[in-house]
Design an enzyme around this catalytic site. Structure first.
Site, PDB file in Angstrom:
ATOM      1  N   LYS B  78      55.968 104.690  36.680  1.00 43.36           N
ATOM      2  CA  LYS B  78      55.118 105.216  37.755  1.00 43.36           C
ATOM      3  C   LYS B  78      55.897 106.223  38.583  1.00 43.36           C
ATOM      4  O   LYS B  78      57.090 105.993  38.880  1.00 43.36           O
ATOM      5  CB  LYS B  78      54.631 104.049  38.626  1.00 43.36           C
ATOM      6  CG  LYS B  78      53.643 104.421  39.706  1.00 43.36           C
ATOM      7  CD  LYS B  78      53.159 103.156  40.423  1.00 43.36           C
ATOM      8  CE  LYS B  78      52.151 103.434  41.518  1.00 43.36           C
ATOM      9  NZ  LYS B  78      51.663 102.181  42.160  1.00 43.36           N
ATOM     10  N   SER B 154      46.857 101.519  42.268  1.00 46.21           N
ATOM     11  CA  SER B 154      47.356 102.879  42.263  1.00 46.21           C
ATOM     12  C   SER B 154      48.223 103.231  41.051  1.00 46.21           C
ATOM     13  O   SER B 154      48.528 104.408  40.834  1.00 46.21           O
ATOM     14  CB  SER B 154      48.185 103.121  43.523  1.00 46.21           C
ATOM     15  OG  SER B 154      49.343 102.292  43.546  1.00 46.21           O
ATOM     16  N   SER B 178      48.044  96.921  42.802  1.00 49.37           N
ATOM     17  CA  SER B 178      48.167  98.196  42.081  1.00 49.37           C
ATOM     18  C   SER B 178      48.724  98.084  40.665  1.00 49.37           C
ATOM     19  O   SER B 178      48.691  99.064  39.920  1.00 49.37           O
ATOM     20  CB  SER B 178      49.025  99.176  42.881  1.00 49.37           C
ATOM     21  OG  SER B 178      48.319  99.610  44.018  1.00 49.37           O
TER      22      SER B 178
END
Lengths: 58, 458
Positions: B78, B154, B178
């Site tokens: 990420k 996210s 997330s």
């Protein structure tokens, strides 16, 4: 469950002036949600105090 | 369509049936081919990945016993986590012009040390908080099960990259779900470990007491292999409980799920419970702390902490942040200190009450999301504060939580469950996850996209 969208706006708090009217309005709606969360927290604290008092009385 | 597990791939590498360099080259080709439609990656380093793959192939030819636990395993990271030599953009224009990270985050370094090949940085919401949004350096990632649909966030690119076979596993972060939300919406397994079990060095802070880092993978076994590599020393493996069935807590009627879940998810959750009970899993209805109290404490802590971390920077450089992120970051400035402290005190009491309610059950069973993924569109900036977030509970309590896929919706989108375990008992939770994965039989299905051209044999 309580409706957390029904809080009163927190006055006097705005985004910087670069934000347009639509963004400012959206932000005010966010402040209303925060206000509702704070109100729910106060309500829970009050309810918790009442429970505590009842337990002590018992 | 199936995809090979880490164990199957490594067996093929060991036997010489496959070459790591070929697998990496195919994966890089899929990334290139999918990028316009899925926007999974922010950046990737093909030459470095291929060079590492060739070096690993050469090492294996010299000594097949040299295979590390993640030898040849491709991993995406990420883009709010540092990878040496790559820019950490956090998908924010506020990082435009930033230099590359000088070193790996410790979690990334552990994956490399275990043999993982870090392919690149994957898409996410701005600083893991502002999205999906269309005014960021990259368009929002799209769900490979149904293009132009939300993949969860996210860690959106983490979910998309694993589901679309653009890597074997991904490293994400989880502040209010997330990791588990994209795992649920993309048909994957996602683990949010116990708070503090994995260090947050090299991770862009969002909410200091709620942030976690953890893996997303296509099945529990892959997820556990990644998690083991992230732990130092490795967590002990756990077996199935001996002499008794698995025991799962479920919320008593009236807790709030009835109001929260959309009909299709509610139907899935009822069906899963029936399936598990029929298979001998014991379901124990428990009285949990009020869902609204969990939501209020969680939301106030997160919003206050985000405002603390980002408020001054956003006010100073307002135009360099996306519209969704900057409003979300600043609205928490109006939470008074005493309310934040009260929420912290409530958090302790709620955590104690929830863990007491769980008692000796193996985990609490909840849906992975309240609804099936919807179309990608400009979101209501504050939608996540207006109703309880089932994923945020485990961030508040700090207990580990594992997302598992269960079924597809009528529209062909994944749905799933999550299991909230006991603190520092990830191995027990993963063993439970493996058992339920076998019972629920979602398996290794991959989305029917054009970016998964070669069904792999196991």
């Amino acid at each position: 469950m309580a409706d957390v969208t029904s809080g009163e706006p927190l006055a006097g708090h705005r985004l910087p002036e670069q934000a347009d009217a639509q963004e400012q309005a959206e932000f005010q709606r966010g402040l209303a949600v925060i206000a509702a969360l704070l109100a729910a927290q106060r309500h829970q604290a009050h309810a918790s105090l009442q429970c505590h008092a009842l337990a002590e009385d018992a | 369509m199936s995809a090979p597990s880490i164990a199957a791939l490594q067996q093929a590498y060991r036997s010489g049936e496959r070459r790591i360099a070929d697998e990496v080259a195919q994966t890089l080709a899929r990334i290139e081919a999918s990028q316009a439609a899925l926007s999974a990656y922010i950046s990737w380093d093909a030459p470095a990945a291929l060079a590492q793959a060739q070096a690993q192939d050469a090492l294996l030819r010299r000594d097949p016993a040299a295979l590390g636990p993640l030898h040849g395993v491709t991993v995406s990271v990420k883009d709010n986590i540092d990878v040496a030599g790559m820019v950490t953009t956090a998908c924010s224009h506020s990082q435009d012009g930033a230099g590359a990270a000088r070193c790996d985050a410790p979690t990334v370094a552990r994956l490399r040390a275990a043999g993982a090949i870090i392919l690149g940085k994957v898409n996410c919401h701005e600083y893991a908080f502002g999205g999906p949004a269309f005014d960021l350096p990259a368009p929002p990632a799209s769900n490979p099960w149904k293009p132009a649909y939300f993949p969860g966030g996210s860690s959106s690119g983490s979910g998309v990259s694993v589901a679309a076979r653009l890597c074997q596993a991904s490293l994400g972060t989880d502040t209010a779900g997330s990791i588990r939300l994209p795992a649920t919406h993309c048909g994957l397994v996602g683990l949010k470990p116990t708070y503090g079990a994995l260090g947050l060095g090299g991770v862009r802070m969002l909410s200091l007491s709620l942030d976690h880092v953890g893996p997303l993978a296509r099945d529990v076994d892959d997820c556990e292999r990644i998690y083991q590599a992230l732990c130092a020393p490795p967590a002990p493996a756990a077996a199935a409980p001996r002499g008794r069935a698995w025991r799962l807590a479920v919320p008593q009627p009236g807790w709030g799920l009835e109001d929260l879940l959309r009909p299709e998810v509610a139907g899935m959750f009822t069906a899963v419970q029936a399936q598990l009970a029929a298979a001998g899993v014991t379901l124990v209805p428990v009285a949990l702390p009020a869902l609204q109290a969990l939501h209020v404490a969680s939301a106030l802590i997160m919003m206050a902490e985000v405002a603390y971390v980002f408020g001054p920077a956003v006010r100073a450089d307002f135009d360099r942040y996306g519209r969704v992120f900057r409003s979300r970051a600043l609205v928490g400035e109006r939470i008074p200190a005493h309310s934040y402290l009260q929420a912290g005190q409530d958090r302790l009491q709620l955590t104690q009450a929830l863990m007491a309610a769980l008692g000796d059950v193996d985990a609490l069973l909840l849906p992975g999301a309240a609804s099936v993924a919807g179309p990608l569109a400009q979101v209501d900036t504050f939608y996540f504060l207006k109703e309880a977030n089932l994923n945020a509970i485990a961030n508040l309590t700090g207990q580990p939580a594992l997302a598992l896929p269960t079924a597809l919706s009528a529209d062909g989108l994944p749905m799933g469950i999550q299991l909230l375990g006991h603190h520092h008992q990830e191995s027990r939770l993963l063993a439970l996850g493996r058992a339920l994965e076998a019972l629920l039989a979602f398996g290794h299905r991959c989305p029917p996209s054009g970016f998964t051209p070669t069904p792999a044999s196991e």
